[in-house]
Design a protein around this motif. Sequence first.
Motif, PDB file in Angstrom:
ATOM      1  N   CYS A 246      41.585  50.353  35.813  1.00 28.43           N
ATOM      2  CA  CYS A 246      40.469  49.457  36.136  1.00 28.43           C
ATOM      3  C   CYS A 246      39.211  49.982  35.460  1.00 28.43           C
ATOM      4  O   CYS A 246      38.545  50.889  35.966  1.00 28.43           O
ATOM      5  CB  CYS A 246      40.277  49.359  37.643  1.00 28.43           C
ATOM      6  SG  CYS A 246      41.716  48.681  38.487  1.00 28.43           S
ATOM      7  N   CYS A 247      38.915  49.414  34.300  1.00 28.47           N
ATOM      8  CA  CYS A 247      37.803  49.891  33.476  1.00 28.47           C
ATOM      9  C   CYS A 247      36.575  49.012  33.662  1.00 28.47           C
ATOM     10  O   CYS A 247      35.451  49.485  33.594  1.00 28.47           O
ATOM     11  CB  CYS A 247      38.244  49.909  32.016  1.00 28.47           C
ATOM     12  SG  CYS A 247      36.964  50.422  30.871  1.00 28.47           S
ATOM     13  N   GLY A 248      36.781  47.725  33.868  1.00 34.31           N
ATOM     14  CA  GLY A 248      35.659  46.806  34.028  1.00 34.31           C
ATOM     15  C   GLY A 248      36.138  45.486  34.573  1.00 34.31           C
ATOM     16  O   GLY A 248      37.349  45.238  34.649  1.00 34.31           O
ATOM     17  N   MET A 249      35.223  44.637  34.981  1.00 39.69           N
ATOM     18  CA  MET A 249      35.583  43.317  35.521  1.00 39.69           C
ATOM     19  C   MET A 249      34.604  42.278  34.997  1.00 39.69           C
ATOM     20  O   MET A 249      33.915  41.595  35.753  1.00 39.69           O
ATOM     21  CB  MET A 249      35.594  43.369  37.057  1.00 39.69           C
ATOM     22  CG  MET A 249      36.591  44.394  37.584  1.00 39.69           C
ATOM     23  SD  MET A 249      37.235  44.054  39.233  1.00 39.69           S
ATOM     24  CE  MET A 249      38.555  45.302  39.308  1.00 39.69           C
ATOM     25  N   TYR A 253      30.919  39.666  36.119  1.00 44.93           N
ATOM     26  CA  TYR A 253      29.581  40.249  35.960  1.00 44.93           C
ATOM     27  C   TYR A 253      28.465  39.218  35.993  1.00 44.93           C
ATOM     28  O   TYR A 253      27.348  39.527  36.381  1.00 44.93           O
ATOM     29  CB  TYR A 253      29.486  41.054  34.660  1.00 44.93           C
ATOM     30  CG  TYR A 253      30.297  42.327  34.657  1.00 44.93           C
ATOM     31  CD1 TYR A 253      30.940  42.795  35.795  1.00 44.93           C
ATOM     32  CD2 TYR A 253      30.413  43.080  33.497  1.00 44.93           C
ATOM     33  CE1 TYR A 253      31.687  43.965  35.764  1.00 44.93           C
ATOM     34  CE2 TYR A 253      31.159  44.253  33.471  1.00 44.93           C
ATOM     35  CZ  TYR A 253      31.793  44.685  34.601  1.00 44.93           C
ATOM     36  OH  TYR A 253      32.522  45.833  34.573  1.00 44.93           O
ATOM     37  N   ARG A 259      32.491  36.178  43.358  1.00 44.46           N
ATOM     38  CA  ARG A 259      33.500  36.797  42.515  1.00 44.46           C
ATOM     39  C   ARG A 259      34.831  36.070  42.575  1.00 44.46           C
ATOM     40  O   ARG A 259      35.164  35.445  43.581  1.00 44.46           O
ATOM     41  CB  ARG A 259      33.712  38.252  42.955  1.00 44.46           C
ATOM     42  CG  ARG A 259      32.476  39.115  42.752  1.00 44.46           C
ATOM     43  CD  ARG A 259      32.890  40.574  42.706  1.00 44.46           C
ATOM     44  NE  ARG A 259      31.720  41.432  42.581  1.00 44.46           N
ATOM     45  CZ  ARG A 259      31.190  42.121  43.582  1.00 44.46           C
ATOM     46  NH1 ARG A 259      31.719  42.065  44.790  1.00 44.46           N
ATOM     47  NH2 ARG A 259      30.134  42.883  43.380  1.00 44.46           N
ATOM     48  N   ASN A 260      35.576  36.166  41.502  1.00 44.91           N
ATOM     49  CA  ASN A 260      36.921  35.589  41.457  1.00 44.91           C
ATOM     50  C   ASN A 260      37.787  36.218  42.547  1.00 44.91           C
ATOM     51  O   ASN A 260      37.883  37.447  42.615  1.00 44.91           O
ATOM     52  CB  ASN A 260      37.568  35.902  40.108  1.00 44.91           C
ATOM     53  CG  ASN A 260      36.930  35.152  38.960  1.00 44.91           C
ATOM     54  OD1 ASN A 260      37.186  33.983  38.773  1.00 44.91           O
ATOM     55  ND2 ASN A 260      36.086  35.839  38.197  1.00 44.91           N
ATOM     56  N   PRO A 261      38.439  35.408  43.355  1.00 50.14           N
ATOM     57  CA  PRO A 261      39.310  35.970  44.392  1.00 50.14           C
ATOM     58  C   PRO A 261      40.622  36.485  43.804  1.00 50.14           C
ATOM     59  O   PRO A 261      41.192  35.861  42.907  1.00 50.14           O
ATOM     60  CB  PRO A 261      39.568  34.777  45.311  1.00 50.14           C
ATOM     61  CG  PRO A 261      39.429  33.588  44.430  1.00 50.14           C
ATOM     62  CD  PRO A 261      38.408  33.939  43.376  1.00 50.14           C
ATOM     63  N   ILE A 262      41.054  37.626  44.299  1.00 49.13           N
ATOM     64  CA  ILE A 262      42.348  38.185  43.906  1.00 49.13           C
ATOM     65  C   ILE A 262      43.293  37.977  45.093  1.00 49.13           C
ATOM     66  O   ILE A 262      42.977  38.350  46.230  1.00 49.13           O
ATOM     67  CB  ILE A 262      42.218  39.686  43.587  1.00 49.13           C
ATOM     68  CG1 ILE A 262      41.192  39.919  42.472  1.00 49.13           C
ATOM     69  CG2 ILE A 262      43.578  40.287  43.223  1.00 49.13           C
ATOM     70  CD1 ILE A 262      41.566  39.363  41.122  1.00 49.13           C
ATOM     71  N   THR A 263      44.430  37.342  44.820  1.00 49.97           N
ATOM     72  CA  THR A 263      45.343  36.985  45.911  1.00 49.97           C
ATOM     73  C   THR A 263      46.717  37.640  45.775  1.00 49.97           C
ATOM     74  O   THR A 263      47.568  37.452  46.639  1.00 49.97           O
ATOM     75  CB  THR A 263      45.549  35.453  45.947  1.00 49.97           C
ATOM     76  OG1 THR A 263      45.968  35.033  44.649  1.00 49.97           O
ATOM     77  CG2 THR A 263      44.270  34.735  46.337  1.00 49.97           C
ATOM     78  N   LEU A 265      47.456  40.986  45.549  1.00 46.67           N
ATOM     79  CA  LEU A 265      47.484  42.435  45.767  1.00 46.67           C
ATOM     80  C   LEU A 265      48.748  42.901  46.473  1.00 46.67           C
ATOM     81  O   LEU A 265      49.060  44.098  46.445  1.00 46.67           O
ATOM     82  CB  LEU A 265      46.258  42.896  46.557  1.00 46.67           C
ATOM     83  CG  LEU A 265      44.995  43.147  45.736  1.00 46.67           C
ATOM     84  CD1 LEU A 265      43.914  43.730  46.629  1.00 46.67           C
ATOM     85  CD2 LEU A 265      45.261  44.073  44.562  1.00 46.67           C
ATOM     86  N   TRP A 266      49.464  41.982  47.114  1.00 45.98           N
ATOM     87  CA  TRP A 266      50.746  42.368  47.722  1.00 45.98           C
ATOM     88  C   TRP A 266      51.648  43.062  46.699  1.00 45.98           C
ATOM     89  O   TRP A 266      52.446  43.941  47.040  1.00 45.98           O
ATOM     90  CB  TRP A 266      51.438  41.143  48.327  1.00 45.98           C
ATOM     91  CG  TRP A 266      52.887  41.372  48.611  1.00 45.98           C
ATOM     92  CD1 TRP A 266      53.956  40.764  48.022  1.00 45.98           C
ATOM     93  CD2 TRP A 266      53.437  42.314  49.537  1.00 45.98           C
ATOM     94  NE1 TRP A 266      55.122  41.270  48.531  1.00 45.98           N
ATOM     95  CE2 TRP A 266      54.842  42.222  49.457  1.00 45.98           C
ATOM     96  CE3 TRP A 266      52.874  43.229  50.431  1.00 45.98           C
ATOM     97  CZ2 TRP A 266      55.699  43.002  50.231  1.00 45.98           C
ATOM     98  CZ3 TRP A 266      53.733  44.016  51.198  1.00 45.98           C
ATOM     99  CH2 TRP A 266      55.124  43.898  51.101  1.00 45.98           C
ATOM    100  N   MET A 275      46.550  51.281  41.036  1.00 45.88           N
ATOM    101  CA  MET A 275      45.348  50.737  40.401  1.00 45.88           C
ATOM    102  C   MET A 275      44.289  51.818  40.506  1.00 45.88           C
ATOM    103  O   MET A 275      43.959  52.256  41.608  1.00 45.88           O
ATOM    104  CB  MET A 275      44.830  49.522  41.171  1.00 45.88           C
ATOM    105  CG  MET A 275      45.688  48.292  41.072  1.00 45.88           C
ATOM    106  SD  MET A 275      44.921  46.899  41.971  1.00 45.88           S
ATOM    107  CE  MET A 275      43.512  46.552  40.923  1.00 45.88           C
ATOM    108  N   GLY A 277      40.394  53.003  39.287  1.00 44.28           N
ATOM    109  CA  GLY A 277      39.127  52.752  38.608  1.00 44.28           C
ATOM    110  C   GLY A 277      38.542  54.050  38.086  1.00 44.28           C
ATOM    111  O   GLY A 277      38.799  55.122  38.631  1.00 44.28           O
TER     112      GLY A 277
END
Lengths: 337, 337
Positions: A246-249, A253, A259-263, A265-266, A275, A277
Amino acid sequence: MPVNRQITLASLIHGNPTPEHFKLVESAMPSIEEGEFLVRNLYLSLEPAIRGWLEGKESYFPPIPIDGVIKGPTVGRVVESKNSQYQPGDIIFALNRWEDYSVVDESAILLEKLSPKEGIPLSYYVGPLGGSGTTAYCGLHEVGQIQAGQTVVVSAAAGATGSMVGQIAKQRGCRVIGFVGSDAKAKLITEEFGFDAAINYKTAPDLAAAVNELVPDGVDVYYDNVGGAILNAMLTTMKVYGRIVCCGMIADYNQTDNRNPITNLWEVVARQLTMQGFLQFTYHDKVPAALAELEGWIKSDKIKVVEDITEGLANTPQAFGRLMSGATTGKALVKVD
Amino acid sequence: MPVNRQITLASLIHGNPTPEHFKLVESAMPSIEEGEFLVRNLYLSLEPAIRGWLEGKESYFPPIPIDGVIKGPTVGRVVESKNSQYQPGDIIFALNRWEDYSVVDESAILLEKLSPKEGIPLSYYVGPLGGSGTTAYCGLHEVGQIQAGQTVVVSAAAGATGSMVGQIAKQRGCRVIGFVGSDAKAKLITEEFGFDAAINYKTAPDLAAAVNELVPDGVDVYYDNVGGAILNAMLTTMKVYGRIVCCGMIADYNQTDNRNPITNLWEVVARQLTMQGFLQFTYHDKVPAALAELEGWIKSDKIKVVEDITEGLANTPQAFGRLMSGATTGKALVKVD
């Protein structure tokens, strides 16, 4: 009497940055104290990370206040010194500011005394041999723990960091696939940078399906520069025990309030993913070795460099806006006039 | 002629499981081949992970088909054997099925021959000395890499795994805070299990603020059993270089088509966090040492056990529904009649 031109923050930024968010001011030439040295900035590195410091929110750095000078990595020449380790004429890299002259001491973040190599343009030391290159190098090795034969996917693959990630991974014997935002960039990364394949995320109907088709056995390492929808899709394409760097998002920005939702992660549980950073200054002690290897690859033309150079300090805000809208290719930087 | 009662899947589950999703059937007694042994199941371990196998989706295990027997960890006694390593009378733990008798061979997932200790109820070997305990133990040590003096937060803290996570971390000299879903559970974990503090996620107005108030310096390790809103809040409370142990995401298990969105992943970069998912079988070689230490703590009453025991195989579906609605406390298990 000489002045120090500086770019300051005129107003907090909440969407895409435009020149109106910045101001060009003229300040008095700074003077230095014992232990400090004065640096004439020659090249400013434009980086998406800077965007995060311009909206008034606490993060890993305190936010830049209104009328504060914008911070950013630069390459410059020491012109005056009260520090015995740094002599006039020395070339340094550090997190300085968008200004003609910066006062620096040994506590400066990312500070590195450079020994620029014959035949390598000095501007490369803000990009492929600056933060972009060393970030890519440390992210792949220290965080991604890449091994020859693995498949690496990287997003923002035509950008300063992404193009280095892909080329370094190729040097290490990996198979490399890049996400880009245009067909021209897709052509660039496959034909110029040697990527094995490119996916245009703006036109691919299904991001995960596009990856699965290229990598039916799953991805070993995903180097994430963007977060958002690409990260969400990549979670479903990873190999068991895969690693996400995880370098950047960048995808978030310009919209950190929404923010974009992340669904997915399961998949971190189900595929036993890691993961992780990181920020480059954590691996500062790895930089000299990284630079030595990167310089060798660049000198021998094994790694190609594309730069997007803007001339003149006054044009920095406009150049930064182009970077943050995805309009640049390769390393975006400013040559200070 | 003896029969083998089995619980099978009557229909794929998309919300909360209810008894109608299951069927009790009577099958012929199975016979064993060379290398196999027959196990009389004594205790069934009810675990949220099982929920993920009941909706027809590929994951780390293939889904259980309609009319398939439900899989789950059990403790049982070997009653017949064609394998020289396992003799009638041996007590074993393994991923078997919800049935009276299971045919097992040495490839069985999580298979462990037990040496139950005097004074420890056999039922403990499906919970605190079974998957829940060893998962907590391996997750904290191998994934979380906990150190004395650190602050550990755990969700579903009154549950089988969460209650063990908190108590093991206390034994290791950590400060421990638990998220729970009722004031009764909050009282249980602080007064019985020795947690330093509890947060009722259903009544706390701001989850991150509740953590920040208890841990102003940031959380070292978050052991996540739930995902969703608690994970999203915890991301903003972590210390730099903090670790998130991704053990489960119960908050999503009854709604996998509409998962809770996570919007704070930027903190993984900014705080340089590591999020690592794991499944217990990855650390199977650590189980004997874990069991030895856990047995010692339980025998000396340093770790307390709360069980939610349902009597009778036929009542398993109803007990599983209670578990998945958050109505149980401690280890949910079935004593086979």
